[in-house]
Structure formats: C-alpha cells, structure tokens
Design an enzyme around this catalytic site. Structure first.
Site, PDB file in Angstrom:
ATOM      1  N   ASN A 196      54.181  16.037  61.571  1.00  0.00           N
ATOM      2  CA  ASN A 196      55.561  16.046  61.096  1.00  0.00           C
ATOM      3  C   ASN A 196      55.590  16.831  59.789  1.00  0.00           C
ATOM      4  O   ASN A 196      55.077  16.360  58.765  1.00  0.00           O
ATOM      5  CB  ASN A 196      56.035  14.604  60.871  1.00  0.00           C
TER       6      ASN A 196
ATOM      7  N   THR B  56      56.951  14.774  56.585  1.00  0.00           N
ATOM      8  CA  THR B  56      56.118  13.733  55.971  1.00  0.00           C
ATOM      9  C   THR B  56      54.786  14.313  55.484  1.00  0.00           C
ATOM     10  O   THR B  56      54.257  13.892  54.453  1.00  0.00           O
ATOM     11  CB  THR B  56      55.870  12.568  56.950  1.00  0.00           C
TER      12      THR B  56
ATOM     13  N   GLU C 279      45.148  13.178  51.953  1.00  0.00           N
ATOM     14  CA  GLU C 279      44.412  13.312  50.697  1.00  0.00           C
ATOM     15  C   GLU C 279      44.073  14.760  50.364  1.00  0.00           C
ATOM     16  O   GLU C 279      43.600  15.044  49.262  1.00  0.00           O
ATOM     17  CB  GLU C 279      43.118  12.493  50.764  1.00  0.00           C
TER      18      GLU C 279
ATOM     19  N   ILE D 210      50.043  19.638  62.534  1.00  0.00           N
ATOM     20  CA  ILE D 210      50.822  18.876  61.557  1.00  0.00           C
ATOM     21  C   ILE D 210      51.854  18.081  62.347  1.00  0.00           C
ATOM     22  O   ILE D 210      52.776  18.640  62.946  1.00  0.00           O
ATOM     23  CB  ILE D 210      51.488  19.837  60.546  1.00  0.00           C
TER      24      ILE D 210
ATOM     25  N   ILE E 131      51.870   3.209  54.412  1.00  0.00           N
ATOM     26  CA  ILE E 131      51.795   3.021  52.954  1.00  0.00           C
ATOM     27  C   ILE E 131      52.688   4.019  52.231  1.00  0.00           C
ATOM     28  O   ILE E 131      52.468   4.337  51.060  1.00  0.00           O
ATOM     29  CB  ILE E 131      50.336   3.081  52.458  1.00  0.00           C
ATOM     30  N   GLY E 132      53.684   4.482  52.955  1.00  0.00           N
ATOM     31  CA  GLY E 132      54.583   5.492  52.397  1.00  0.00           C
ATOM     32  C   GLY E 132      54.287   6.862  52.965  1.00  0.00           C
ATOM     33  O   GLY E 132      54.852   7.868  52.533  1.00  0.00           O
TER      34      GLY E 132
ATOM     35  N   PHE F 185      46.999   4.029  47.676  1.00  0.00           N
ATOM     36  CA  PHE F 185      46.025   5.026  47.207  1.00  0.00           C
ATOM     37  C   PHE F 185      44.601   4.477  47.188  1.00  0.00           C
ATOM     38  O   PHE F 185      43.772   4.943  46.421  1.00  0.00           O
ATOM     39  CB  PHE F 185      46.421   5.553  45.809  1.00  0.00           C
TER      40      PHE F 185
HETATM   41 MO1  MOS Z   1      42.175   5.760  50.613  1.00  0.00          MO
HETATM   42  S1  MOS Z   1      41.328   5.916  48.770  1.00  0.00           S
HETATM   43  O1  MOS Z   1      40.833   5.383  51.578  1.00  0.00           O
HETATM   44  O2  MOS Z   1      43.402   4.648  50.578  1.00  0.00           O
END
Ligand code: MOS
Length: 755
Positions: free
Chosen positions: A636, A639, A710, A634, A484-485, A257
C-alpha cells in the site's frame, strides 16, 4: 500447502486490483473520532465493581536491596485499596535475567533485589489515579544501596567485552586475511563512532487493564503490546496461570517501535493486583517512568576500518561494535549489516557485549542497522573523501549481488541498491553538491548535501489467520496480528480482498486478540509480509471451499467482482454463503522454509539530505530529504510511505537530538521526559519525499514483498551527518550532532575553512 519453501509463482495477488494500490487506513476514522479503544480506555464489565487504578513505584537506587517498606501512612490514605511490594506478592514464574525475554516469565518484585533504577518496588491501587499516585508518594522505602558497585559507563567496561550471543546474527564474520589486507591497502580508514542511548518515545505509554472472572481463574488483559502471542505466553509463565485462561486484547497501539515487544510492570502488576482485590485494575506508566522502567536502545561504540585500492575497490572491511546490557540481556547488533552490504574479500565483523547495570536494553526500531548505519555510512563518506571519489560512485563500485561471506551460491533474493542511489541522485539534484565542504552558501547558511545507503535485513515469521465468508458475501479476517500504527488492518484487508475478488470495503479485519489464530505480530519489519502470508494461505483454502460449495472445480475457479467463476458460469459470493449449510471458513498457519538461508534477503534504499549550517551560530536545519526504497512489492503506497516518513523523522532525531544522558554515579537516565529527551517536532522536519522502485521478491513470500517499516530509519541519520560535514567541514563521530560540537570543530581548526 502452507509452507513457503519455493519461489512464488504467478498468483491472484499479481492482479494488483486492490493490493499495491493506495488506500487510506481502514481504522483511521475510528482513531481521529476517538472511537478506537486503546488499552487504558476500556471500561471493565459493568457487572463487576468499578475499575481501580494502579500506580507503579520504581526503585530509587540502581542496585541494592529493599530493606523495608513502610506502607502505614499510604494505606490509611483516602481510596487506597492495596499496596503490593515484594513482601506480599504471590509466587511468580522465574527468569534468570531482569531483561524481559520473549520466551520467559517477566516477574515483578519477585524479591527484595533491585537490578536497575526504576525497577518496580511497589504498586499502589486506589479508587482513583490521583489517590494512588498520592499514596505512592507517601511510601517510605529503605534500601541497602549498592549503586556504587554497579557499572554504568560503556567506555569503562568495554575492555572486558565478551562475544555477544551464540545465534547466527551474533557470530563473528572472519573472511580472508583482514589484518594483512588492511595493512597492505593503498588507502586506509580507521575511525570510531559512538551512538548514545535512545528512547522509543512512542506517543501512547505502556498501559494495561486487567479483569478477572469472579472465581479469579480467568484473566482478560487489555494491554498495549506488539506481540500478542509473546505477551500471552509470557503472562501465563509469570502468573503461573494456563494460557487458555488468559485472553490478551491489543487492538490499537499508539506506537511501539520495539518498546512494546515485551511487557512490563503495568501489565504484570495490574493482573496481580486485580486478582488480589477481585476488582479490575488499570495502570498506565507515566511518561517519566517509561524511560527507566522499560527498555531503551543501547549505546554503541563502533570501530570501522576500510582498506581500499586507489580506484576505490574495498579489499578489507572491519566493523567492531560494542554495547552493554544487564546480565542476560542482548547486544545492539550494530555491525550486522556490514556482513552483507559491501564487497570486500577480507572481512572482520564482530559484536561484543559488556555487562552494565543501567535499565534493560532492548530492541528499538531496526535494532542493529539503525545505529550501525549511522557509523558505517559516515565511514563510507570518509573513505570517499580520502579516495577523492563521489560517495555514490564508491558505493556502486562496491555493490555486490551476493552474500560476500558465502559467495555467489548465496545471491540476494533481490537487491536494487545501485538503482536507488542513482535514481535518488537524479531526483535530488546530487550534481549540485560540491565535493569540497563549505563551498555552497545561501546568505549566512552553509549548504551541504549528504547521501547514505539504506539496508535492513528481511525477516519472516510463521503466521496464521482465519478467513470466513459471511452471509451477504463479505469476508472477515481474524488473526492475532497487531497494528502499531503501521497499516496492518488495511494491508491484510487488501490481501484478502485481492484473493477473493472483492473490494477493501467487503473485508472486515479483526486483529489484536489472543482468541484469534496466532500471528507473527509486529516487530522487525516482518509483520506485513508474514501476517499477509497467513492471510494469503487462508484465502487459498477458503477459495477452494467456496468453489466447491458453488459446484465448481476449485482448480479452475476464478474470483472477481464479488463472484466466483468457472468458464462462463458464475455465482455471487453472497449466494454461495446463503446456500452453505454452515459458514465457510478456513484457518491456516503459514510457515517459511529456508529460502532466507538459500538467498540473502534485505530491503535496500538510498537517503539524501540537504542541510543548512549557520556559519556563525552553528545551528543546523534540515532543508530537504529524499528516500528511494526498493522493498519488494509495496502493499500500500500510502501506508508504506508513512512508514518511511516516520523512519526518516526518527533518523533526523538520531542524527541531531536524541540522547538519553547517563548519570554515571547514580546509574540512571536523567533526562526522562519529553521536555528533555528531544525528538523532532514539526518545525524540525521539512518536506520529505519518498520514491519506491518497482520490485517483486518471489523468494520472500507469496506476496513478493519485503520489510519496509524500519528501512526508512536505516542510514538516514548518516545522510544528515554527511550533509552536515559537506556544509560545515566538521566531521563529528559522536552522535547526536549538536551545535556545540560544530562550534568546537570550527574552533579547533586553524585557518577556519568555509566561513
Ligand atoms: Mo521492532 S524494534 O522489532 O518493534
């Protein structure tokens, strides 16, 4: 051709045989069976002596100087191998700010100076974690404590705020005559919202394992980090070791994050200690260390002004955002979206930065918009009420297809805000909402509906990849990109498979290793689109090589069903691979031209929320939520949906509970654990629904997608807040919205309404 500088034409990805289809995460089974190795879980080379454990000791004061460290007791304790302090640290690269920067060294304990609470002041290495931790507790550290000289409260330093930064994002937007238009407007709104400090609170702590070769010249650093090439360069500058002698491995990441865009004491001190000791060192920050030693999302004070005519047309729009950071740190760009989101010919949008001496502020999921939208989208709700207009109609009326500052010459590449709002209204049952707060009830619960727009700027970064045709006809993708997931393994595999006419199972994706070609990394929602573009161009190159090797005209070659075709002839890729004298491979660096200057680019959406507020206790329960998003193709839907669900969940946290409390005297965040820094748990989150509107954005990338990771958090907390107002009649402008503030709102009202 690997520069994306003109809109994408038809390309093989448009077939959407593999891309844009639902696929479960490729690495999912590894994760749930414990076979995915995270940074802290690696075992060092068995030929080396066993791995040792480092324990970071953070400063106990917010400002000052370490005057002495007595290590004598600690050093005599069982298993203790090394105590590092500023006194015995080897030379490191310098940085002129204590806030980690992407382009700079991030030294630890470079001097006796303490810049912030829990900045590293010692690092204890022992045979076991417990021994290291026990010895750390036995250090006696004395300070020249100058904490009282620091500033820790934003409201107290706002007056001295300065213009934040010199980049495009930080520029003031001044269009027309804001002051005059605001003054003359039929309807005015002038409100100030505040958002608190927040912590990323990702599941996996920052963790690193440092292993040097016997000569102490070459380092392998396993570390949990979103940006392999940043940490690669940064560690090199910090340790004064050439980049070619450093390997960074970051294959699986338990959430970041933004907290893992940079690197912290676990990485630097493990590397230094491992070299000093000649043994591998691993360190994971403890949960309480993360909150002050690493970054957080800065708090904001945001003043928003709207001037509109009686029909709801906005003629003046103003947004001033204030935040603070350590010297050299950047601002929370909370007014950024206001430059682009709504029409209005007179505009004044500014962000200001003050010096504060809290721990370093940094990026947290959707820096800027995530908290900017919390304020802006509630202010829009307030304006709608003043105008006696439906808040959706007000937003649609002030929708604009181009950059309001630059004019129609800079249109949006794609923008389906109004469609998202309308579709969501229909699906969510917006007509059930009563404009008058407190009118709908369900037993003891007051029921309210809220809406907000979603907006997140679309970013792209250069990204390269290698694609290789393996014996047997399968494809390997290699890039420094991280997962990152988010689903990088999966969507990059889908992209390669689509390009080569294969299935997802025919592609192996290898990520998170500095030995691979440099990638965009994961941040700012740029990862999928950017890294995907690297894979796309490398696949184009590989297609040419395969066609040639098969004896076909690359221009006419078609890839499908595991074969390469020209007219009515075809060859299996496995046969091409078997016949090739050497492996067919292509490495390409994708870059981006100025399409994002020619076109304003952002992802859009609409958030809907229904809450219940208990009419006696003020308890708030989110009852249902819907997000409608338009973010280009999109890649996928599984995800991408998960990304939205995660964003919505974090948005509920931002609205209702997340808050780092500042001790204004001691200069630290006091609620530094998961018991006291509250994030939503399962019981807080009801059924969430996500709808993606169809969209292709040919100005964004050859994949025609935009950022989505995000978008889900941008605006959602405002939808929650607006629903709370609609239920309770209490407008809270100070996040998070907690029960005490609801009760205070009711108490302060004469003739309590809606109860
Ligand atoms: Mo994001 S806050 O650029 O991982």
């Amino acid at each position: 051709m690997s520069k994306f500088d003109s809109p994408a034409g038809i390309n093989p990805l448009d077939q959407e045989k593999v891309l844009a289809r639902p696929h479960a995460r490729k690495e999912g089974p590894l994760k749930v069976t414990g076979q995915a190795t995270y940074a802290y879980e690696y075992s060092a080379d068995p030929d080396l002596q066993g791995t040792t454990y480092g324990y970071l000791v953070g400063a106990g004061v917010a400002r000052g100087q370490v005057t002495s460290v007595d290590c004598s007791v600690a050093e005599a304790m069982p298993g203790v191998l090394l105590v590092l302090t500023h006194e015995n640290m080897p030379a490191q690269g310098a940085s002129d700010t204590p806030v980690p920067q992407e382009d700079d060294a991030t030294p630890q304990m470079r001097s006796a100076e303490v810049d912030y609470y829990h900045q590293a002041v010692a690092f204890v290495v022992a045979e076991t974690f417990e021994q290291a931790r026990a010895a750390a507790g036995a250090l006696v550290i004395e300070y020249d404590n100058r904490t009282a000289e620091g500033d820790y409260v934003l409201a107290e330093v706002m007056e001295d705020a300065e213009k934040a930064g010199s980049d495009e994002e930080s520029k003031d937007q001044q269009v027309g005559d804001f002051a005059g238009a605001f003054r003359r407007a039929d309807v005015q709104l002038d409100v100030t919202y505040t958002t608190p400090y927040q912590s990323h609170a990702m599941l996996e702590p920052h963790a690193s394992l440092a292993v040097w070769d016997e000569a102490g010249e070459e380092l392998t650093l396993y570390t949990s980090n979103q940006m392999v090439h940043w940490v690669h360069r940064g560690i090199s500058k910090t340790l004064n070791v050439p980049q070619k002698n450093i390997r960074i491995v970051s294959r699986y990441i338990g959430g970041g994050f933004g907290s893992k865009l940079m690197f912290y004491g676990d990485a630097v001190l493990s590397a230094v200690a491992a070299r000093t000791l000649g043994r591998p060192v691993k360190c994971a920050l403890t949960r309480p260390q993360i909150f002050n030693h690493t970054s957080h999302r800065p708090a904001t004070v945001q003043r928003i002004r709207f001037g509109a005519d009686g029909d709801g047309r906005i003629h003046a729009i103003g947004h001033d955002s204030y935040s603070g950071n350590l010297p050299g740190g950047s601002a929370e760009t909370a007014s950024h979206q206001t430059k682009l989101l709504y029409a209005g010919e007179n505009r004044l949008v500014r962000q200001r930065l003050s010096e504060l001496h809290l721990p370093p502020g940094g990026s947290m999921r959707a820096p800027g918009e995530a908290v900017g939208m919390l304020a802006l989208e509630c202010a829009v709700d307030e304006l709608a009420e003043k105008l006696e207009m439906d808040p959706i109609e007000l937003r649609v009326l002030n929708d604009i297809g181009y950059d309001p500052e630059k004019g129609p010459e800079r249109p949006f590449s794609s923008r389906r805000l109004a469609d998202c709002l309308r579709r969501g209204a229909e699906e969510f049952g917006w007509e059930q909402r009563s404009a008058q707060p407190g009118e709908r009830r369900d037993g003891e619960w007051l029921i309210g509906l809220g809406v907000a727009s979603a907006f997140r700027g679309n970013l792209v970064k250069p990204s390269s990849a290698t694609l290789r045709l393996e014996k047997g006809g399968k494809i390997t993708v290699e890039t420094q990109m991280t997962d990152i997931g988010t689903g990088s393994y999966t969507i990059l595999g889908q992209t390669a498979a689509e390009m080569l006419g294969l299935t997802l199972d025919d592609v192996e994706v290898r990520l998170g290793d500095s030995e691979f070609p440099k990638s965009s990394g994961s941040g700012g929602s740029w990862g999928a689109n950017s890294a995907g573009t690297g894979v796309y161009y490398a696949a184009e190159e590989l297609r040419k090589k395969i066609a040639k090797a098969a004896g076909y005209d690359p221009k006419k070659a078609v890839f499908k069903d595991g074969e390469v075709w020209e007219d009515n002839k075809c060859t299996l890729l496995g046969v091409v691979a078997a016949k090739a004298p050497e492996p067919l491979e292509a490495t390409v660096n994708a870059t981006f031209g100025d399409l994002n200057k020619q076109y304003a680019q952002a992802s859009f959406g609409a958030h809907f929320c229904e809450v219940g507020v208990h009419r006696v206790t003020g308890e708030i329960r989110v009852r249902r939520m819907l997000s409608v998003a338009a973010a280009g193709r999109i890649f996928n839907p599984v995800t991408a949906r998960s990304q939205c669900l995660g964003g919505m969940t974090m948005g509920v946290g931002a609205a209702l509970m997340e808050e780092l409390h500042v001790d204004g005297e001691l200069g630290l965040f006091i609620n530094h654990d998961m018991a006291e820094y509250h994030v939503p748990v399962h019981a807080d989150i009801p059924d969430l629904d996500v709808i993606f509107l169809e969209e292709l954005d040919d100005k964004s990338s050859p994949l025609k997608g935009k950022g989505v990771g995000e978008l889900g958090i941008c605006g959602v907390g405002a939808a929650v807040a607006n629903a709370i107002y609609n239920a309770s009649g209490v407008r809270i402008r100070d996040y998070p919205l907690t029960v005490d503030k609801i009760l205070a709102g009711w108490a302060s009202r004469s003739g309590s309404q809606g109860r």
